[in-house]
Each structure stands twice: as C-alpha cells, then as structure tokens.
Design an enzyme around this catalytic site. Sequence first.
Site, PDB file in Angstrom:
ATOM      1  N   SER A 275      -7.796   1.029   3.703  1.00 20.95           N
ATOM      2  CA  SER A 275      -8.259   0.535   2.402  1.00 20.95           C
ATOM      3  C   SER A 275      -9.416  -0.429   2.588  1.00 20.95           C
ATOM      4  CB  SER A 275      -7.088  -0.193   1.725  1.00 20.95           C
ATOM      5  OG  SER A 275      -7.519  -0.834   0.549  1.00 20.95           O
ATOM      6  N   SER A 276     -10.136  -0.665   1.499  1.00 20.32           N
ATOM      7  CA  SER A 276     -11.152  -1.723   1.501  1.00 20.32           C
ATOM      8  C   SER A 276     -10.723  -2.904   0.637  1.00 20.32           C
ATOM      9  CB  SER A 276     -12.472  -1.196   0.924  1.00 20.32           C
ATOM     10  OG  SER A 276     -12.953  -0.142   1.707  1.00 20.32           O
TER      11      SER A 276
ATOM     12  N   ARG B 145       0.843  -1.199   0.000  1.00 18.51           N
ATOM     13  CA  ARG B 145       0.000   0.000   0.000  1.00 18.51           C
ATOM     14  C   ARG B 145       0.882   1.254   0.000  1.00 18.51           C
ATOM     15  NH1 ARG B 145      -5.196   1.801  -0.870  1.00 18.51           N
ATOM     16  NH2 ARG B 145      -6.078   2.923   0.887  1.00 18.51           N
TER      17      ARG B 145
ATOM     18  N   ASN C   4      -6.487   4.398  -6.893  1.00 22.72           N
ATOM     19  CA  ASN C   4      -7.672   4.950  -6.246  1.00 22.72           C
ATOM     20  C   ASN C   4      -8.679   5.378  -7.313  1.00 22.72           C
ATOM     21  OD1 ASN C   4      -9.332   5.519  -4.090  1.00 22.72           O
ATOM     22  ND2 ASN C   4      -8.718   7.656  -4.001  1.00 22.72           N
TER      23      ASN C   4
ATOM     24  N   THR D 164     -10.068   0.429  -9.516  1.00 21.32           N
ATOM     25  CA  THR D 164      -9.049  -0.465  -8.971  1.00 21.32           C
ATOM     26  C   THR D 164      -9.087  -1.692  -9.861  1.00 21.32           C
ATOM     27  OG1 THR D 164      -9.452   0.362  -6.752  1.00 21.32           O
ATOM     28  CG2 THR D 164      -8.501  -1.825  -6.873  1.00 21.32           C
TER      29      THR D 164
ATOM     30  N   THR E  48      -4.244  -0.568  -7.091  1.00 20.86           N
ATOM     31  CA  THR E  48      -5.065   0.581  -7.482  1.00 20.86           C
ATOM     32  C   THR E  48      -4.280   1.882  -7.545  1.00 20.86           C
ATOM     33  OG1 THR E  48      -7.134   1.740  -6.913  1.00 20.86           O
ATOM     34  CG2 THR E  48      -5.709   1.201  -5.083  1.00 20.86           C
TER      35      THR E  48
HETATM   36  O1  DON Z   1      -8.000   1.175  -1.108  1.00 21.12           O
HETATM   37  C1  DON Z   1      -9.182   1.397  -1.299  1.00 21.12           C
HETATM   38  O2  DON Z   1     -10.081   0.899  -0.655  1.00 21.12           O
HETATM   39  C2  DON Z   1      -9.568   2.295  -2.454  1.00 21.12           C
HETATM   40  N1  DON Z   1      -8.498   3.202  -2.769  1.00 21.12           N
HETATM   41  C3  DON Z   1      -9.882   1.423  -3.617  1.00 21.12           C
HETATM   42  C4  DON Z   1     -10.483   2.197  -4.728  1.00 21.12           C
HETATM   43  C5  DON Z   1     -11.251   1.321  -5.593  1.00 21.12           C
HETATM   44  O3  DON Z   1     -11.454   0.173  -5.364  1.00 21.12           O
HETATM   45  C6  DON Z   1     -11.819   1.927  -6.750  1.00 21.12           C
HETATM   46  N2  DON Z   1     -12.360   0.858  -7.586  1.00 21.12           N
HETATM   47  N3  DON Z   1     -12.959   0.537  -8.365  1.00 21.12           N
END
Ligand code: DON
Length: 583
Positions: free
Chosen positions: A463-464, A105, A412, A392, A410
Amino acid sequence: MSLIKTSSTYISVISVWFLPWTVMAQPAAIAMPDIYSAQTAKQILMQGGNAVDAAVASAFVLAVTYPEAGNLGGGGFLTLFEPNKQSNNATHEPNQGKSYFLDYREKAPLAAFRDLYLDSNKAVVPYRSLVGYQASGVPGTVRGMWKVHQRFGHLPWKRLLSSAIQLAKQGFVVSEPLAQRAIWYQQWIIDKSPIPLNYTAYFADLKTNSIFKQPELAKTLTLIAEQGADAFYTGKIAQQIVKQMQKPESMADKGLITLADLKGYQAIWRQPVQGQWQGRTIVSAPPPSSGGIAIIQLLKMKSLLEESHKPSWLKAEANLPEQAFKAHVYAELEKRVYADRAFYLGDPDFIDVPIKQLISETYLTSRIKGVLLDNISDTESLKPGKLESPETTHFSIIDSQGMAVSNTYTLNMPFGSGVVIEGAGFLMNDEMDDFSTKPGVANVFGVVGGKANEIAPSKRMLSSMSPTIVLKGGQVEMVVGTPGGSTIITSVFQAIVNVVESGMSAQQAVDAPRVHHQLLPVNQIAYNPELSDATKAALELMGYHLKHNSYMGDVQLIANINGHWQAASDKRGQGVSEVFSLD
Ligand code: DON
C-alpha cells in the site's frame, strides 16, 4: 452540496497559551473528509470520548456517507499517539507518550495464488483484479475498528455506531461530487466485468441533493453495534459475504472469500516506522505500507542533499522559478524512492523488508549521489515504480488530552469492486489490484511491481497509505494523511515540508500546489492545481513532461504552529476541519 462547500473553507484557530507538554487540557481538533464525519467526531469528543472513540465513530459514518471510500468491505491503517498519563509538571520535562500502528489492511484469500489474474498464456486478464468478485481481499476495517476500540476506546462501542446507523436509516444529502463519482464509476465498470454487477442497483442512481437511505446497511451496522466484530467475521454478515461470493454461475467469476478467510482475519499491531528529521520524530505507516519508509526517505534525502550540495543547490535554485526548482528536486528524490518501493517492499509477514537500512543516513547518503540539481538524472538504471488510482479517505483527530489518531482506509478504486453484499448493503474492495499481478510486468494500470509484492494466500498487498504523526519534544506537532494512491506519499511529504520548512499555515500547506513524480512514466511530473507558466516552461526546458492530474489527494492536517493549533482540510476535497475547546 452548498453546505459542504461552504463549510470546507472554515477553520478556526485557538491559542494554546500553555506549554505543550503540561497535562492541562488542550483544544481538540479534527480534519475530516466530509461534514457528517466532522459532526460525529466533534460530538463524540464533546461527549467525553477520546480520539479513538471519535475515529471509530467517524469511520463507521464514512462507510455510510462516503461510500466510494469509507467502508466496511475494505481496509486501512491507523497511526496512534497516546500521551503519557503521568504529569511531569514538577520537572517540566517533555511528557513523552507512545506511538502505535494498527494494520487492518485486507489480505489475499486462502484460495489466491501468484498467477491468479493470468490466463493460460500467462497474460494478465484485464481488470480482473479491479472489478468483480475476484478483485476483493478479505476485509479488515471492522476488525480494525474493534481492535483499536478494545485497547484504547473509552465510550461504549454501541454508542459509537449510533450516528452511522441513524444516517443509514434516515438518509443523508447526496453531494454533487458523490453523485458525479457514482455515475463515473457506473460508466467505468460497464464494459469491464464479464457479468453484470449489482453496484448499479445500489449506487448508480444517486442524485445530487437527494436523500440517500441505506436500510440494509443500517441492519448490518446494527448487528455490528450489538454483536461486535464477530458479527462480521463469524456471524450473519460473514455468511452473507460468502453467499454473495458464490452468486456468479461460472467458477471463473465466483469470489474467493470463504468463511475460513473471514474467521482467520486478524488486524495486527505493528511498530510504526519512525525517523528523525529536523528535530522531530516522523511516525508513520510501516510495511505492508510503503508510505512511512518513503516519506522518511524523502524528508531525510532532501535535508542531506541541501546540506551536502549547498553551493550547487543555491546556484540551481537561483536559476529556476521557485516552484520549478522544488518540482525538479522532488522528482529526483521521488524516482529513487519509488524504485526502492517497487523492489524491496511487500508484506513483512512474508518477506524481510530492510526498513532500518532503507531509512538510514548511510544508505540515503549513497542514494542521493546520482541526484542532479540542474538536470534530470538517468531513469533507465533505476527500478520502476507504480501508478495507482483514486479513491481512499483519510481523517486526523487530536483530543483534549493530546491523544492523536491518523487514519487512512480504502476500498481502492472508488466504490471498490462494484460488488455489493446483498442484504448487508456494503461494497467490497478491489484491493487485490495492489499486488503485482505479474511480477516485473506492467498490469492494466501501468503498474509494475517485484517479487516482494507477488500474490500469495493470506498475504497483504503493498500500500501507499501513510497515516502520519509528527512529534516534536515528545508531543504531537502534526497529524496528517491523505488519499491519492501512489501520490499519497508525495502529498504527505509536501504538506510536512510546507509547514516545517516553508513556514506555511495548515491551510496554506494543504492547499499549496503539489507535484508528483514516481519514476515511471519517464520524466513525467504530475501537478495540481495549475503551476505558473514560468514554472512549466522551466520544467519543460529541462526535459520534463507535465501532466495536470485532476485528482491529487485530499489532505487532512492538524498542526501546532508556533503554539497555536490549526486544522485544515484540502481545498481539493469536501473536508471540514475545526479546532474547538471542550469548555
Ligand atoms: O493502498 C493503497 O495504496 C491504495 N489501495 C490506495 C488507493 C487510493 O488511495 C485511492 N485514493 N484516492
């Protein structure tokens, strides 16, 4: 484009006619977000590479062919299962392997501080954490790929970058979704940055079916192929990044990333979060992701609720259309999970996250106490969750020896911060927006977070992303993950439940309608694709507001179902999946 669309629909299924824990070679399987990464992953596996080799090669390919999310300037997480190399044929005992998790990350630059995105009146400066030079965390992808390859890779590093270099040099065919997203992003950033961004020069002109060549990126990839990750963190590319960060004239617009930030960046091996559920081990992303904890909480709470409230469960189920009942129960569980997320979770190197407690049966038993099966429970008393936005990308790979990689990474937002490193040809992330820009106060996306996720130098933002592996009998049963911001958690949860409890095939499990609730907005359930009129009417009658979400993930799932390997790419995306024998 048609090539991609057509190929997204094919999956093949090959029988596994041997016991899953023997060491005989099994078919390999891939579920990838685009055709180029699928071709590369398959080729690497066919050439004797393992799942890690295929993952590394594909991650670099996606940095070329999927520029909205595949990246060098971003970061991510990789969950890995390594089977035990010792055969247990004599005893027929399950041949337990080991799970690993690599955190690559992004980190806040050393110059970052809690109120970085606030003005002198302590008000959030709109879009500053999302667009432009100050939106980027220190990238982790190149270090991450290097680190996993150093420990688990089989084929030479340089060889793994060759497809990406070729695609950057010779170009690839721009798909319609890529062209559309590129235009969308151009329109989106236009009034959000105080200074013009060079995204426009690099990506705004992508045309469907044209060939897109990226000579600067080819040079960057060649340097990484020849010199390894140091080229990026201490070599020429580091200098290019820092030079770019300094380009804006005003101090207020300059980027924060320095040579010291890049030199100091480390990817970290962490214990994956693991929970037992339905005779399986769920192996997923620990903090700084909220994903693993949240998915295990959802799965366990669902089972606990079903067991402890059997009569009222059956009664409520009988009174509602099937999909409406599911959506309501999921919403009840999800609002609790997202409340925990906002309050407890952040970078474990900075705060203590009570992981064990959050996924313990005792805690979750108490957590389901207020759940109502036929009505909406109170939201006011719960802490708020977080709304995030695309883009992502995720891929899932298992090789013929049973080594599995689940990887989500990702920038983001699609195309990240809109800042391209000139001469190096890659986009920087805008991951800083995943911090709480002002603890306790919603930012421009309606995001609310707590102290646990406030900005600090070198801290990782919450993050998710949830690259997940499900083990049964000590062997891989599923490799799964998806993009989708905060919907990642609920999409992975539903894909697992669809296979294990609803008996769906891999393709049905990823294509099935998904619903999502995250505490805030109050009583809002997002869905994709359409729900039946009866389902919608029942949910609206209960008091929910329904919102069609045009984007809800792109799940890439590999699953062993009744002794058969299946691989499936979500119909919502352009993915390509395949099960194939190496013979
Ligand atoms: O880390 C995260 O949770 C977000 N930055 C992820 C962004 C994301 O999944 C966008 N996707 N389609």
